[in-house]
Design a protein around this motif. Structure first.
Motif, PDB file in Angstrom:
ATOM      1  N   GLY A 107      -5.617  -0.845  71.062  1.00 25.88           N
ATOM      2  CA  GLY A 107      -6.159  -1.391  69.818  1.00 25.88           C
ATOM      3  C   GLY A 107      -5.066  -1.752  68.832  1.00 25.88           C
ATOM      4  O   GLY A 107      -5.131  -2.794  68.168  1.00 25.88           O
ATOM      5  N   VAL A 108      -4.045  -0.904  68.728  1.00 26.69           N
ATOM      6  CA  VAL A 108      -2.916  -1.178  67.827  1.00 26.69           C
ATOM      7  C   VAL A 108      -2.174  -2.430  68.282  1.00 26.69           C
ATOM      8  O   VAL A 108      -1.827  -3.295  67.466  1.00 26.69           O
ATOM      9  N   VAL A 109      -1.948  -2.561  69.581  1.00 23.87           N
ATOM     10  CA  VAL A 109      -1.242  -3.728  70.125  1.00 23.87           C
ATOM     11  C   VAL A 109      -2.054  -5.001  69.879  1.00 23.87           C
ATOM     12  O   VAL A 109      -1.512  -6.022  69.437  1.00 23.87           O
ATOM     13  N   LEU A 110      -3.357  -4.951  70.138  1.00 22.01           N
ATOM     14  CA  LEU A 110      -4.212  -6.122  69.941  1.00 22.01           C
ATOM     15  C   LEU A 110      -4.246  -6.526  68.473  1.00 22.01           C
ATOM     16  O   LEU A 110      -4.118  -7.701  68.127  1.00 22.01           O
ATOM     17  N   ARG A 111      -4.412  -5.542  67.600  1.00 20.85           N
ATOM     18  CA  ARG A 111      -4.464  -5.841  66.163  1.00 20.85           C
ATOM     19  C   ARG A 111      -3.164  -6.495  65.701  1.00 20.85           C
ATOM     20  O   ARG A 111      -3.185  -7.472  64.960  1.00 20.85           O
ATOM     21  N   ALA A 112      -2.024  -5.968  66.136  1.00 24.80           N
ATOM     22  CA  ALA A 112      -0.734  -6.538  65.749  1.00 24.80           C
ATOM     23  C   ALA A 112      -0.600  -7.968  66.255  1.00 24.80           C
ATOM     24  O   ALA A 112      -0.110  -8.845  65.528  1.00 24.80           O
ATOM     25  N   ARG A 113      -1.042  -8.216  67.474  1.00 24.20           N
ATOM     26  CA  ARG A 113      -0.943  -9.562  68.052  1.00 24.20           C
ATOM     27  C   ARG A 113      -1.821 -10.559  67.282  1.00 24.20           C
ATOM     28  O   ARG A 113      -1.382 -11.663  66.957  1.00 24.20           O
ATOM     29  N   VAL A 114      -3.053 -10.172  66.959  1.00 25.53           N
ATOM     30  CA  VAL A 114      -3.965 -11.068  66.236  1.00 25.53           C
ATOM     31  C   VAL A 114      -3.464 -11.287  64.809  1.00 25.53           C
ATOM     32  O   VAL A 114      -3.470 -12.417  64.307  1.00 25.53           O
TER      33      VAL A 114
END
Length: 137
Positions: A107-114
């Motif tokens: 979730g942290v990785v996805l949020r940072a990417r978006v």
């Protein structure tokens, strides 16, 4: 406490209705929610994909909040390519912990990417303007 008072307390707890249990849990949830500060995000609500077997059933789109037509797309099927490692001989609690930690990390990785994609879009297409924030809840 005596054995009789322990038994009386247990019997009283068993006499509660499911509605009373639900109301107690709901009150505790509301109290916990009210205690948290509101979290904000620049990530807009996603446009969810159509159902499978549609060819784009895995694509989640995050549209520009200024409605300029731009969208960041994430393939939901490819988001989690990293294998999950479980301890040998681990208990169900260990499995639960590993899955929760893995989901939190993803979730942290996805949020940072978006967020990076949105900030990049605003820098390019809407210079000088910050992405609008909304409540994450």
């Amino acid at each position: 406490m005596t054995a009789d008072t322990d038994l009386d307390a247990l019997v009283a707890g068993l006499r509660r209705s499911p509605r009373e249990d639900f109301n107690e849990l709901e009150a505790a949830r509301r109290a916990a929610e009210a205690a948290l500060p509101p979290e904000s995000t620049i990530i807009p609500m996603p446009e969810l994909p159509p159902l499978w077997p549609h060819p784009r059933s895995c694509i989640v789109r995050f549209l520009c909040a200024l409605e300029c037509g731009w969208a960041h797309e994430e393939n939901a099927y490819e988001c989690d390519r990293e294998p999950v490692r479980f301890p040998l001989g681990g208990s169900l609690g260990d499995v639960d912990r590993v899955l929760a930690e893995h989901a939190e990390q993803q979730g942290v990785v996805l949020r940072a990417r978006v967020e990076a994609a949105i900030r990049g879009h605003f820098a390019e297409a809407h210079p000088g303007q910050e992405p609008p924030e909304r409540s994450a809840w």
